[in-house]
Design an enzyme around this catalytic site. Structure first.
Site, PDB file in Angstrom:
ATOM      1  CG  ASP A 147      -1.878   1.156   1.219  1.00 18.87           C
ATOM      2  OD1 ASP A 147      -1.459   2.284   0.882  1.00 18.87           O
ATOM      3  OD2 ASP A 147      -3.061   0.951   1.526  1.00 18.87           O
ATOM      4  CG  HIS A 148       1.342   4.248  -3.216  1.00 22.22           C
ATOM      5  ND1 HIS A 148       0.069   3.899  -3.555  1.00 22.22           N
ATOM      6  CD2 HIS A 148       1.441   5.567  -3.443  1.00 22.22           C
ATOM      7  CE1 HIS A 148      -0.567   4.976  -3.975  1.00 22.22           C
ATOM      8  NE2 HIS A 148       0.236   6.011  -3.924  1.00 22.22           N
TER       9      HIS A 148
ATOM     10  CE  LYS B 191       1.250   8.802  -1.030  1.00 28.92           C
ATOM     11  NZ  LYS B 191       1.722   9.459  -2.236  1.00 28.92           N
TER      12      LYS B 191
ATOM     13  CD  GLU C 250      -6.101  10.731  -6.723  1.00 29.39           C
ATOM     14  OE1 GLU C 250      -5.069  10.515  -7.361  1.00 29.39           O
ATOM     15  OE2 GLU C 250      -7.059   9.947  -6.682  1.00 29.39           O
TER      16      GLU C 250
ATOM     17  CG  ASP D  39      -8.672   3.738  -6.904  1.00 25.43           C
ATOM     18  OD1 ASP D  39      -7.860   2.840  -7.165  1.00 25.43           O
ATOM     19  OD2 ASP D  39      -8.488   4.939  -7.205  1.00 25.43           O
TER      20      ASP D  39
ATOM     21  CG  HIS E 111      -4.304   4.537  -0.568  1.00 24.41           C
ATOM     22  ND1 HIS E 111      -3.387   3.518  -0.590  1.00 24.41           N
ATOM     23  CD2 HIS E 111      -4.560   4.812  -1.878  1.00 24.41           C
ATOM     24  CE1 HIS E 111      -3.107   3.195  -1.842  1.00 24.41           C
ATOM     25  NE2 HIS E 111      -3.815   3.956  -2.644  1.00 24.41           N
TER      26      HIS E 111
HETATM   27  C1  BG6 Z   1      -3.774   4.636  -6.270  1.00 28.22           C
HETATM   28  C2  BG6 Z   1      -5.126   4.728  -6.904  1.00 28.22           C
HETATM   29  O1  BG6 Z   1      -3.744   3.589  -5.333  1.00 28.22           O
HETATM   30  O2  BG6 Z   1      -3.453   5.848  -5.616  1.00 28.22           O
HETATM   31  C3  BG6 Z   1      -5.191   5.907  -7.852  1.00 28.22           C
HETATM   32  O3  BG6 Z   1      -5.422   3.541  -7.600  1.00 28.22           O
HETATM   33  C4  BG6 Z   1      -4.739   7.172  -7.177  1.00 28.22           C
HETATM   34  O4  BG6 Z   1      -6.512   6.068  -8.379  1.00 28.22           O
HETATM   35  C5  BG6 Z   1      -3.407   6.963  -6.471  1.00 28.22           C
HETATM   36  O5  BG6 Z   1      -4.640   8.193  -8.163  1.00 28.22           O
HETATM   37  C6  BG6 Z   1      -3.045   8.167  -5.639  1.00 28.22           C
HETATM   38  O6  BG6 Z   1      -1.730   8.035  -5.199  1.00 28.22           O
HETATM   39  P1  BG6 Z   1      -0.849   9.316  -4.879  1.00 28.22           P
HETATM   40  O7  BG6 Z   1       0.417   8.751  -4.343  1.00 28.22           O
HETATM   41  O8  BG6 Z   1      -0.688  10.063  -6.153  1.00 28.22           O
HETATM   42  O9  BG6 Z   1      -1.623  10.096  -3.869  1.00 28.22           O
END
Ligand code: BG6
Length: 497
Positions: A185-186, A190, A224, A243, A248
């Site tokens: 989970d990126h 962060k 976003e 999503d 997140h």
């Molecule tokens: C992803 C989603 O996990 O995270 C995307 O699938 C989203 O839809 C993205 O745009 C947002 O990541 P970040 O790091 O740009 O906030």
């Protein structure tokens, strides 16, 4: 935490012709290499269906680094050394023959270097291929460590509901041990998200305030400005709840709400996060509207230029009911948080790109400077995850002048100003952690299942044919006006981020 020890490893990326490899994975690996933090010797094998030569793959990755990496090669030599570790194996991940080819390629690399046989497989393909990859890694024997470690990194989505997440976990579990599986989970990688843990657990002053006695409400916003771009077909099946919220936003909530883990290691951290998940009040299927609201962006203008509404995007049904905005009100039923509302919201095509967590404290119990204590803003701690990474605490101060008037001032920490550099990309940290065998910032199977279980009633309610369509909001706005009414029911308002 990474130990910094060097050890050889080979990374195989399934889905190497995709966006994730180009935008995130190879740029992150490059930045690690350029920063001399990538263990060596290493090899990266890209794999996808298209027939591409090694050189062509390297050329494409050079372009990817030029476009997306945080750091650029200081000279052609440095890039060439990195590129020498890149290679490509074409094949269909559903075809067992690919795995024999991969094994052959890995053995050739490993035979030419000394040290243990460490292998990392990255699932960067559409999830529909996960079953086949797992099956084939198992059947070919590649899942078993060969005198070193063997791990997999799996990209989200981990299923699309509770049942499918359980099925995926048990499929993975038939072939891999849990300690071989890294669910990425990126958001957890962060820099400011990690800083949140440091803020909470390496400072004495915040923890005593971190509870219902002092905190009035918490708002988590991930807004976003982009729309769904080229991902309309994927997004139609997903929507904002799947999503962004299931992963997140709930992860952020857990980090804010969890008890101090005994140490910053995988098991204690995962255990504490799971306790939060168990404390979140289950959503009553009959009262979904009271705790969840969805919206969808219509057309609008961004930077003076017209942009299409969601239903006009490529791959999207003209009568789509998929939500591009979701807001939730969750309650964490435990001693620390009883009665403190947690508001979560996320949306595409919002007025601004901003991810932040705002912790609003109670008003002072008695205001001696004003007749009306409501006239003084309560303290607020805002953790800015992106952009403009940092944190700010607002406190009341006397404004200049002969009268004793109060106004809010911010004690502001800006990551870029203090450390003089942009924070590293989340994928850098997470890739490195997987190589070092540290899954603290990854998602554990039980957490993922619990997150799906929790959102199940909302997903079920929104999929009903009889469910009202999402509220429309203009692109480049702060979401539907109904979302303001949603939070106003409790007497609150969304923060103007
Ligand atoms: C992803 C989603 O996990 O995270 C995307 O699938 C989203 O839809 C993205 O745009 C947002 O990541 P970040 O790091 O740009 O906030």
């Amino acid at each position: 935490m990474p130990t910094g020890t060097d050890e050889p490893f080979t990374l195989v990326i399934f889905g190497a012709s995709g966006d994730l490899t180009r935008r995130k994975l190879v740029p992150a690996l490059w930045s690690l290499y350029a920063g001399r933090t990538l263990p060596e010797p290493f090899a990266i094998i890209g794999s996808a269906r298209s027939e591409v030569s090694h050189d062509e793959f390297r050329r494409r990755m050079r372009e990817a680094v030029r476009e997306f990496a945080r750091t650029q090669p200081p000279s052609a030599n440095v890039w060439d050394r990195f590129a020498a570790s890149l290679s490509y194996v074409a094949g269909d991940p559903a075809n067992p023959a690919l795995y024999a080819q991969l094994e052959h390629a890995m053995k050739a690399i490993e035979g030419a270097r000394s040290g243990p046989t460490n292998r990392l497989f990255y699932f960067a393909t559409p999830p529909s291929l996960y079953d086949a990859i797992v099956e084939n890694l198992g059947a070919s024997g590649l899942a078993h460590p060969q005198g070193g470690w063997t791990r997999i990194i799996v990209e989200k989505p981990f299923g699309h509901d509770y049942e499918s997440a359980r099925a995926l976990n048990s499929q993975l579990g038939r072939v891999f041990r849990e300690d071989q599986i890294y669910r990425i989970d990126h958001y957890l990688g962060k820099e400011t998200v990690q800083n949140l843990l440091v803020l909470r657990f390496a400072n004495e002053i915040f923890e005593p305030l971190w509870n219902r006695n002092h905190v009035a409400e918490i708002q988590i916003t991930v807004a976003e400005s982009i729309g769904v771009e080229t991902r309309g077909a994927y997004y139609e099946e997903a929507g904002a709840l799947r999503d962004m919220v299931q992963n997140h936003l709930l992860q952020l909530l857990c980090l804010i709400a969890m008890e101090p883990p005994v140490t910053f290691d995988a098991s204690p951290v995962h255990d504490e996060k799971n306790k939060v998940m168990h404390a979140i009040r289950p959503i009553d299927p009959r009262k979904v509207d009271e705790v969840a609201l969805r919206g969808q962006y219509g057309p609008g203008f961004v930077g003076g230029k017209p942009v299409p509404g969601y239903r006009q995007e490529k791959g999207v049904a003209p009568d789509s009911k998929t939500e591009t905005y979701a807001a939730l009100r969750l309650t964490v039923d435990n001693w620390r948080w009883a009665g403190v509302p947690f508001y979560l919201r996320t949306g595409k095509r919002m007025a601004k790109r901003v991810s932040e967590i705002a912790i609003r404290f109670h008003r002072t119990p008695h205001m001696i400077f004003h007749r009306d204590p409501a006239g003084v803003e309560p303290n607020e701690l805002v953790i800015r995850i992106q952009p403009d990474e940092g944190m700010a605490l607002t406190v009341a101060a006397k404004t200049p002048g002969p009268d004793l008037k109060l106004g809010p001032v911010g004690l502001d920490f800006r990551y870029g100003e203090v450390f003089g550099a942009e924070p590293p990309e989340a994928y850098e940290r997470l890739l490195l952690d997987a190589v070092h065998g540290d899954s603290t910032l990854y998602a554990r199977a039980d957490w993922v299942e619990k997150a799906w279980w929790l959102l199940g009633p909302v997903l079920d309610a929104w999929i009903q044919a009889s469910a009202p369509a999402p509220y429309l909001y203009e692109a480049n706005s702060w979401g539907p006006s109904e979302a303001d009414a949603f939070i106003a029911r409790d007497g609150g308002a969304w923060r103007k981020a």
